[in-house]
Design an enzyme around this catalytic site. Structure first.
Site, mmCIF file in Angstrom:
data_model
loop_
_atom_site.group_PDB
_atom_site.id
_atom_site.type_symbol
_atom_site.label_atom_id
_atom_site.label_comp_id
_atom_site.label_asym_id
_atom_site.label_seq_id
_atom_site.Cartn_x
_atom_site.Cartn_y
_atom_site.Cartn_z
ATOM 1 N N ASN A 1 5.487 3.592 -4.214
ATOM 2 C CA ASN A 1 4.712 4.877 -3.737
ATOM 3 C C ASN A 1 4.412 5.967 -4.881
ATOM 4 O O ASN A 1 3.411 6.513 -5.006
ATOM 5 C CB ASN A 1 5.097 5.224 -2.547
ATOM 6 N N ARG B 1 -4.359 1.306 1.854
ATOM 7 C CA ARG B 1 -2.869 1.056 1.359
ATOM 8 C C ARG B 1 -1.895 1.846 2.072
ATOM 9 O O ARG B 1 -0.863 1.649 2.315
ATOM 10 C CB ARG B 1 -2.958 1.433 -0.178
ATOM 11 N N HIS C 1 1.347 0.704 3.763
ATOM 12 C CA HIS C 1 2.681 0.699 3.373
ATOM 13 C C HIS C 1 3.443 1.678 4.454
ATOM 14 O O HIS C 1 4.500 1.757 4.484
ATOM 15 C CB HIS C 1 2.453 1.791 1.996
ATOM 16 N N HIS D 1 -7.337 -6.262 -1.716
ATOM 17 C CA HIS D 1 -7.132 -6.007 -3.176
ATOM 18 C C HIS D 1 -8.550 -6.529 -3.818
ATOM 19 O O HIS D 1 -8.813 -6.678 -4.967
ATOM 20 C CB HIS D 1 -6.164 -6.792 -3.936
HETATM 21 C C1 HEM Z 1 0.786 -9.138 -0.681
HETATM 22 C C2 HEM Z 1 1.804 -8.164 -1.705
HETATM 23 C C3 HEM Z 1 1.198 -6.973 -2.100
HETATM 24 C C4 HEM Z 1 1.599 -6.367 -3.449
HETATM 25 C C5 HEM Z 1 2.769 -7.080 -4.198
HETATM 26 C C6 HEM Z 1 0.786 -5.448 -3.533
HETATM 27 C C7 HEM Z 1 0.817 -4.573 -4.835
HETATM 28 C C8 HEM Z 1 -0.112 -3.480 -5.039
HETATM 29 C C9 HEM Z 1 0.015 -2.875 -6.323
HETATM 30 C C10 HEM Z 1 1.210 -3.111 -7.491
HETATM 31 C C11 HEM Z 1 -1.052 -2.017 -6.689
HETATM 32 C C12 HEM Z 1 -1.453 -1.241 -7.606
HETATM 33 C C13 HEM Z 1 -0.668 0.254 -7.503
HETATM 34 C C14 HEM Z 1 -0.907 1.160 -8.866
HETATM 35 O O1 HEM Z 1 -1.067 0.441 -9.906
HETATM 36 O O2 HEM Z 1 -1.019 2.176 -8.667
HETATM 37 C C15 HEM Z 1 -1.772 -2.070 -5.116
HETATM 38 C C16 HEM Z 1 -2.829 -1.620 -4.723
HETATM 39 C C17 HEM Z 1 -3.511 -1.894 -3.614
HETATM 40 N N1 HEM Z 1 -3.170 -2.501 -2.446
HETATM 41 FE FE1 HEM Z 1 -1.768 -3.707 -2.217
HETATM 42 N N2 HEM Z 1 -0.037 -5.055 -2.614
HETATM 43 C C18 HEM Z 1 0.082 -6.017 -1.793
HETATM 44 C C19 HEM Z 1 -0.470 -6.177 -0.314
HETATM 45 C C20 HEM Z 1 -1.361 -5.576 0.174
HETATM 46 C C21 HEM Z 1 -2.017 -5.188 1.375
HETATM 47 C C22 HEM Z 1 -1.516 -6.020 2.494
HETATM 48 C C23 HEM Z 1 -3.045 -4.185 1.547
HETATM 49 C C24 HEM Z 1 -3.729 -3.891 2.799
HETATM 50 C C25 HEM Z 1 -3.925 -4.512 3.615
HETATM 51 C C26 HEM Z 1 -3.167 -3.536 0.009
HETATM 52 C C27 HEM Z 1 -3.839 -2.752 -0.101
HETATM 53 C C28 HEM Z 1 -4.174 -2.126 -1.564
HETATM 54 C C29 HEM Z 1 -5.080 -1.281 -2.052
HETATM 55 C C30 HEM Z 1 -6.451 -0.968 -1.194
HETATM 56 C C31 HEM Z 1 -4.871 -0.929 -3.118
HETATM 57 C C32 HEM Z 1 -5.714 -0.166 -4.186
HETATM 58 C C33 HEM Z 1 -5.040 1.333 -4.007
HETATM 59 C C34 HEM Z 1 -6.055 2.345 -4.948
HETATM 60 O O3 HEM Z 1 -7.039 1.889 -5.367
HETATM 61 O O4 HEM Z 1 -5.674 3.674 -4.694
HETATM 62 N N3 HEM Z 1 -2.194 -4.492 -0.753
HETATM 63 N N4 HEM Z 1 -1.223 -3.343 -4.162
#
Ligand code: HEM
Ligand code: NAG
Ligand code: NAG
Length: 332
Positions: free
Chosen positions: A94, A62, A66, A196
């Site tokens: 973030n 992530r 970002h 995800h």
């Molecule tokens: C398509 C639009 C996307 C949205 C709206 C989005 C939004 C989010 C949100 C809201 C979370 C949870 C954050 C939290 O509650 O603390 C999250 C987690 C995550 N996102 Fe996305 N995301 C998107 C695309 C992506 C992309 C493109 C990647 C990587 C290539 C990605 C990788 C991750 C990962 C690995 C997590 C888990 C992080 C953790 O467990 O620390 N996301 N995302």
């Protein structure tokens, strides 16, 4: 006269140099000569950490995403606030959510120590660590070669992060245009969202969805409500993928087909109306892990190529959290 010619020649020479270096392409062998230990060291640090704490792989993936979405993959996400700017760490998406910064510092210190100088950029460390994370959690080892040679930004802007990072409340057309800003298409959107399949989200990130969305499996909604009541508990975490939370596989897409996407934005990629490109891609990736792996890799490379700083632009930061101080001299 002669000296004018020489000056003219120098100007031509410099502009040639500038042109070549401003459009320098990233290349996987960038550190082969200057710091051959960099990639193996980063891989072994990520491997060691993930053995103890697999979720770190999600943090690292992530971080790279970002970083890239806010003015290019330039390590700007790592910069602390200064008197001159409010950085990205405090942006809406973030703050209290992005993690893994300490491990990045450990990797940077280890490669700089091994190579006896600071030649590996923080932006490249994020790209390598993201690749290693997905490889270790499920892809083939060294799944893909990471194009390298990014340099680090000298500033970060919170309001750019607030503008460019997609929200979990976005609908499909908002997601599509958000990715279009970055030169990424619907296929990139669907493939990259497969990230995800690892990691977790906070109750506050999916509360609306589990209480108000209609495009959701009712049993799934009820089970998610257990740890995420209407009021409070905003910091309670749920895994995106309950079956294989630490495996980088294609189960994200199977969940979407069963209307078990955790975020509102996740389920926007699959409505069950088959005709749309994104519905078709979700079905395809849910059935064919190899198609997912191939497209994910291609889209990761594309994302990693968003507006990198190369050549004379930016710098190689010594401390990933701070821009270099030129009191140390200009020899980066
Ligand atoms: C398509 C639009 C996307 C949205 C709206 C989005 C939004 C989010 C949100 C809201 C979370 C949870 C954050 C939290 O509650 O603390 C999250 C987690 C995550 N996102 Fe996305 N995301 C998107 C695309 C992506 C992309 C493109 C990647 C990587 C290539 C990605 C990788 C991750 C990962 C690995 C997590 C888990 C992080 C953790 O467990 O620390 N996301 N995302
Ligand atoms: C998506 O959201 C935007 C902004 O709220 C809105 O203007 C648009 O009509 C929505 N699109 C769909 C298809 O719901
Ligand atoms: C559900 O929607 C209603 C009406 O828009 C809103 O007032 C309420 O806060 C929403 N519930 C949650 C948990 O977000």
């Amino acid at each position: 006269m002669a000296s004018h010619h020489i000056q003219y020649f120098i100007v031509i020479l410099m502009s040639t140099f500038l042109t070549i270096h401003s459009f320098e392409e990233l290349t996987p062998d960038f550190y082969n000569d200057v710091c051959p230990q960099a990639l193996p060291i980063i891989h072994s640090i990520v491997l060691q950490k993930l053995n103890m704490k697999p979720r770190m792989g999600a943090h690292l993936l992530r971080l790279h995403f970002h970083d890239c979405f806010v003015n290019g993959c330039d390590g700007s996400v790592l910069l602390d606030d200064t008197p001159n700017f409010i950085g990205e760490k405090n942006a809406i998406s973030n703050i209290d959510s992005l993690k893994g910064f300490m491990l990045v510092d450990i990797m940077k210190a280890a490669v700089d120590k091994a190579c006896k100088r600071s030649v590996v950029s923080c932006a490249d460390i994020l790209a390598i660590a993201a690749r290693d994370s997905v490889s270790i959690l499920g892809g083939p080892s060294y799944w893909y070669e990471v194009p390298l040679g990014r340099r680090d930004a000298r500033n970060a802007i919170k309001k750019d992060a607030d503008f460019y990072l997609p929200s979990q409340l976005f609908n499909f057309s908002q997601l599509v245009s958000n990715f279009e800003f970055q030169g990424l298409n619907i296929k990139d959107l669907v493939a990259l969202s497969g990230a995800h399949t690892i990691g977790m989200a906070k109750c506050s990130s999916f509360k609306e969805r589990i209480y108000n969305d209609t495009n959701i499996d009712p049993d799934f909604a009820i089970s998610m409500q257990e740890n995420c009541p209407i009021k409070g508990c905003d910091d309670h975490f749920e895994a995106f993928d309950h079956v294989t939370p630490n495996k980088f596989d294609n189960s994200y897409y199977k969940n979407l087909i069963n209307k078990k996407g955790l975020l509102h934005s996740d389920q926007e990629l699959f409505k069950g109306d088959d005709g749309s490109e994104s519905d078709r891609l979700v079905r395809r990736y849910s059935r064919n892990p190899h198609a997912f792996a191939r497209d994910f890799k291609a889209s990761m490379i594309k994302m990693g190529n968003i507006k990198p700083l190369t050549g004379i632009f930016g710098e190689i930061r010594r401390d990933c959290n701070k821009v270099n101080s030129y009191l140390h001299g200009l020899n980066e």
